[in-house]
Design a protein around this motif. Structure first.
Motif, PDB file in Angstrom:
ATOM      1  N   LEU A 113       1.494   5.296 -36.840  1.00 23.18           N
ATOM      2  CA  LEU A 113       1.157   4.831 -38.133  1.00 23.18           C
ATOM      3  C   LEU A 113       1.739   5.721 -39.486  1.00 23.18           C
ATOM      4  N   MET A 114       1.651   7.173 -39.023  1.00 27.61           N
ATOM      5  CA  MET A 114       2.139   8.210 -39.922  1.00 27.61           C
ATOM      6  C   MET A 114       3.509   8.119 -40.120  1.00 27.61           C
ATOM      7  N   TYR A 115       4.369   8.061 -38.908  1.00 24.47           N
ATOM      8  CA  TYR A 115       5.682   8.119 -39.164  1.00 24.47           C
ATOM      9  C   TYR A 115       6.261   6.579 -39.860  1.00 24.47           C
ATOM     10  N   PHE A 116       5.678   5.511 -39.680  1.00 28.34           N
ATOM     11  CA  PHE A 116       6.044   4.373 -40.384  1.00 28.34           C
ATOM     12  C   PHE A 116       5.552   4.511 -41.886  1.00 28.34           C
ATOM     13  N   THR A 117       4.227   5.159 -42.110  1.00 23.62           N
ATOM     14  CA  THR A 117       3.811   5.166 -43.370  1.00 23.62           C
ATOM     15  C   THR A 117       4.659   5.962 -44.397  1.00 23.62           C
ATOM     16  N   SER A 118       4.949   7.205 -43.654  1.00 25.63           N
ATOM     17  CA  SER A 118       5.997   8.414 -44.431  1.00 25.63           C
ATOM     18  C   SER A 118       7.340   7.803 -44.932  1.00 25.63           C
ATOM     19  N   GLU A 119       7.824   6.795 -44.320  1.00 23.40           N
ATOM     20  CA  GLU A 119       8.997   6.244 -44.610  1.00 23.40           C
ATOM     21  C   GLU A 119       8.816   5.597 -46.151  1.00 23.40           C
ATOM     22  N   HIS A 120       7.747   5.051 -46.572  1.00 24.47           N
ATOM     23  CA  HIS A 120       7.665   4.596 -47.890  1.00 24.47           C
ATOM     24  C   HIS A 120       6.197   4.700 -48.373  1.00 24.47           C
ATOM     25  N   PRO A 121       5.741   5.813 -48.705  1.00 24.64           N
ATOM     26  CA  PRO A 121       4.623   6.144 -48.712  1.00 24.64           C
ATOM     27  C   PRO A 121       3.932   5.410 -50.198  1.00 24.64           C
ATOM     28  N   GLU A 122       4.844   5.377 -51.084  1.00 26.63           N
ATOM     29  CA  GLU A 122       4.595   4.905 -52.160  1.00 26.63           C
ATOM     30  C   GLU A 122       4.255   3.406 -52.092  1.00 26.63           C
ATOM     31  N   TYR A 123       4.603   2.844 -50.959  1.00 26.03           N
ATOM     32  CA  TYR A 123       4.319   1.326 -50.783  1.00 26.03           C
ATOM     33  C   TYR A 123       3.216   1.201 -49.907  1.00 26.03           C
ATOM     34  N   PHE A 124       2.778   1.926 -49.008  1.00 28.96           N
ATOM     35  CA  PHE A 124       1.766   1.946 -47.890  1.00 28.96           C
ATOM     36  C   PHE A 124       0.570   2.838 -47.993  1.00 28.96           C
ATOM     37  N   LEU A 125       0.869   4.159 -48.524  1.00 32.00           N
ATOM     38  CA  LEU A 125      -0.084   5.057 -48.202  1.00 32.00           C
ATOM     39  C   LEU A 125      -1.558   4.843 -48.754  1.00 32.00           C
ATOM     40  N   ASN A 126      -1.523   4.424 -50.084  1.00 31.48           N
ATOM     41  CA  ASN A 126      -2.839   3.697 -50.508  1.00 31.48           C
ATOM     42  C   ASN A 126      -3.549   2.851 -49.795  1.00 31.48           C
TER      43      ASN A 126
END
Length: 524
Positions: free
Chosen positions: A380-393
Motif C-alpha cells: 500500500l505504501m509503495y503504490f501510494t508513494s507513486e502518486h501521493p497527491e492523488y491517493f494519500l488523503n
C-alpha cells in the motif's frame, strides 16, 4: 535512526502521558507480546555485538533477573549487523514505555571505541529495561548500572526515552568505550522530541540534583579531553550535545533540497508539538504518522497512552506493524494474551535476516503461509508513494475512520473488563481484551488489502506501473527489473510526502470525507 515524542501529563487533554515514535530499520518487523516469566537461579542472557558489526565486538553472558515483566514490543531482524531479534522498547506491565533513538557521538569518541567492544547494545538495554523497570526513573537506573558494570556496545552513539504516568527521562549512551552516559528528567509540564536524542545543559553537580543522572566520569572526562573547560566555559554546567555529540543533522540543510534530513532539528519539532497543547491521543497518532518522517524507513509506529486512573492491565500501546503513514494503529492493552496476535502479524521471511541463505523450516510453514501484514501494508505504501497527491488523503482518511471506531469502543470495552474483574472472572476478562485485539488486527489487515486493491486498480487505470530505469554497467545484459533493488541515495527514498498536500502537523481525521466519498487528491 529513529524518532520519539514525549508529552507530559499536564499538557495532554486527558491527563495521560504520551510517548510515540518508531525506529528506522531495513528489516522485517512483527508484534511480540512477551509474557511475565520466572527464571531459575543462575540463568544468564547473552548481550553485545559480534565481530560482524560495523564496530566489531564480542558477545558476553550476564545474569538474568529472577523475574521479568510482561511487555509489548515491535520486534525486528536487522540493524548494523547486530544479533537478531532486536527491539526498541515498547510498553510493560507497570506502565513504563520506552523508545530507542539514535544519538551520534562526536567522531573522536567513535574512533576511540575499542575493538572488540563488549557490553549490552541498544536493543539489549531497551529489552532489559522493559523486562525489569517499574518506573521510568528505574529504567534509567537499570541502564546506568548495566553500562557501569558490563560496558556498552555501540554503532556510534544512542539514546532512549522512557515515560510513565508521572514523568519521562531521556538517557544518552555515548560511544568510546569509556562507559559515558547521562540522563535528564522530563517533567509533567514538558515535551521532548528526540530526532536525534539530546541533552543540552547538564549540571556539574548532577549527583546532588534529582533531575539528572550520569556516569561518574561524565564531567571529568570532558575536562581531561579539553572539550569543556570550567575556566573559559560555563563553570556550573556543560552542554552535552556540544561536548559529546554532533550538530543536529538538519542544521543548515535546505528543506527544498533534502526535506527528510532538514526535519531532524528536535527543537523545531518541539515547537510544533507545543503548538498542539493540550495534546490528545489522536494528535499523537497523527504526528507519528506524519509523512515528513513516516516512510519506507519507518519500521513501525507506536503510541503509548499511559493513563493515571486505569489498572495497569489496561495501559495501552497503539501499534502500527509497519510505517503508520499507510498502516492503521491497533490498540493493544497489557492484558492481552500473547497468543492473541494473529500469525499474519508475527515473524515472516520477507526482509528477515538470513532468510535468503537457506530453506524454510517445516516448523514455521503454517505461520509463513499466512499473509504477512508488513508486506501487505508495504505494498500500500509503495503504490501510494507513486502518486501521493492523488491517493494519500484517501488512504489516510480510510485508516483514521477505522481508528476512530477503535477509539470510540474503548470506554465500553474497558468498563466490561473491569466489571469482569470485580466478579473475579479473570480468565473471561483476559479473553475479552484478547479477542478484541485479535479481531481488530485482522480487520486492519483486511482494510489494508482493500485499500491496496483500490489504489493499485486506479494506478493501473490512470498511470500504469512505472518500471525501473536501467542502472547496469556497459557490457552487462541484465534487464532493469532484475538489477540491484537497494537504495543508495536519499533521492531514492520511498516516501508519500508531498509539500502540496497539506500543512503539517495536521489534525487527526480531516480526511474522513475523502474516504466516505471515495474521492482522491482532495482534503475533506
Amino acid at each position: 535512526m529513529s524518532i520519539g515524542f514525549y508529552v507530559g501529563h499536564q499538557l495532554t487533554k486527558d491527563g495521560s502521558t504520551l510517548l510515540g515514535g518508531f525506529g528506522h530499520e531495513p528489516s522485517s518487523h512483527w508484534i511480540d507480546i512477551v509474557p511475565r516469566q520466572r527464571h531459575p537461579a543462575g540463568s544468564t542472557m547473552k548481550v553485545g555485538v559480534t565481530e560482524n558489526a560495523n564496530i566489531p565486538g564480542r558477545l558476553i553472558d550476564i545474569p538474568q533477573a529472577p523475574y521479568t515483566n510482561k511487555y509489548i514490543s515491535s520486534t525486528y531482524s536487522e540493524f548494523e549487523g547486530f544479533p537478531p531479534p532486536l527491539t526498541n522498547g515498547g510498553l510493560n506491565e507497570h506502565g513504563v514505555a520506552g523508545r530507542d533513538i539514535w544519538s551520534p557521538s562526536r567522531p573522536e569518541l567513535v574512533d576511540m571505541t575499542p575493538t572488540p567492544q563488549q557490553g549490552p547494545n541498544y536493543s539489549d538495554l531497551a529489552r532489559i529495561a522493559m523486562e525489569r523497570a517499574k518506573t521510568a526513573r528505574e529504567a534509567v537506573e537499570i541502564i546506568g548500572d548495566l553500562i557501569n558494570t558490563y560496558g556498552y556496545s555501540t554503532y556510534g552513539g544512542n539514546s532512549h526515552l522512557f515515560a510513565d504516568k508521572d514523568e519521562g527521562w531521556v538517557v544518552i549512551e555515548y560511544a568510546g568505550g569509556q562507559g559515558l552516559w547521562a540522563a535528564e528528567r522530563l517533567g509533567p509540564d514538558e515535551v521532548r522530541v528526540s530526532y536525534p536524542g539530546y541533552i543540552h545543559n547538564f549540571p556539574v553537580d548532577f549527583k546532588n540534583n534529582e533531575n539528572y543522572m550520569g556516569s561518574d566520569n561524565i564531567v571529568e572526562f570532558a575536562r581531561r579531553q579539553g572539550w569543556w573547560n570550567p575556566a573559559t566555559d560555563h563553570p556550573d554546567y556543560l552542554n552535552l550535545q556540544d561536548v559529546y555529540g554532533e550538530p543536529f543533522p538538519g542544521e543548515g540543510v535546505s528543506k527544498r533540497e533534502d526535506h527528510f534530513t532538514a526535519m531532524r532539528i528536535p527543537t523545531e519539532r518541539e515547537a510544533e508539538l507545543m503548538s498542539l497543547v493540550p495534546v490528545g491521543l489522536e494528535d499523537m497518532l497523527a504526528l507519528v504518522r506524519d509523512p515528513r518522517w513516516s516512510n519506507d524507513r519507518a519500521g513501525y509506529g507506536q503510541v503509548a497512552h499511559i493513563r493515571p486512573n486505569v489498572p495497569n492491565e489496561l495501559q495501552t500501546l497503539w501499534l502500527a506493524v509497519t510505517g503508520a503513514v499507510t498502516t492503521p494503529y491497533v490498540p493493544i492493552p497489557i492484558a492481552t494474551n500473547p497468543y492473541a496476535v494473529p500469525p499474519e502479524f508475527l515473524q515472516h521471511r520477507y526482509m528477515t535476516k538470513y532468510s535468503d541463505s537457506a530453506f524454510l523450516s517445516a516448523n514455521y510453514a503454517p505461520q509463513e503461509a499466512t499473509r504477512y501484514a508488513v508486506r501487505e501494508f508495504k505494498r500500500l505504501m509503495y503504490f501510494t508513494s507513486e502518486h501521493p497527491e492523488y491517493f494519500l488523503n484517501y488512504v489516510t482518511g480510510a485508516i483514521e475512520c477505522f481508528e476512530q471506531r477503535l477509539i470510540s469502543e474503548r470506554k465500553g470495552l474497558e468498563e466490561n473488563y473491569v466489571r469482569l474483574l470485580q466478579n473475579h472472572q479473570y480468565d473471561e476478562a483476559t479473553q475479552l481484551i484478547s479477542a478484541n485485539v485479535h479481531q481488530r488486527l485482522l480487520e486492519s489487515l483486511w482494510l489494508g488489502i482493500e485499500l491496496t486493491n483500490t489504489v493499485e486498480t486506479e494506478t493501473r487505470r490512470l498511470f500504469g506501473i512505472r518500471m525501473p530505469k536501467d542502472t547496469r554497467n556497459p557490457g552487462e545484459t541484465t534487464p532493469p527489473w532484475s538489477q540491484e533493488m537497494t537504495a543508495e541515495t536519499i533521492d531514492e527514498l520511498v516516501t508519500c510526502y508531498d509539500p502540496r498536500l497539506d500543512i503539517y502537523p495536521r489534525p487527526f481525521g480531516i480526511y474522513h470525507q475523502c474516504c466516505n466519498q471515495g474521492t482522491y487528491g482532495k482534503k475533506g
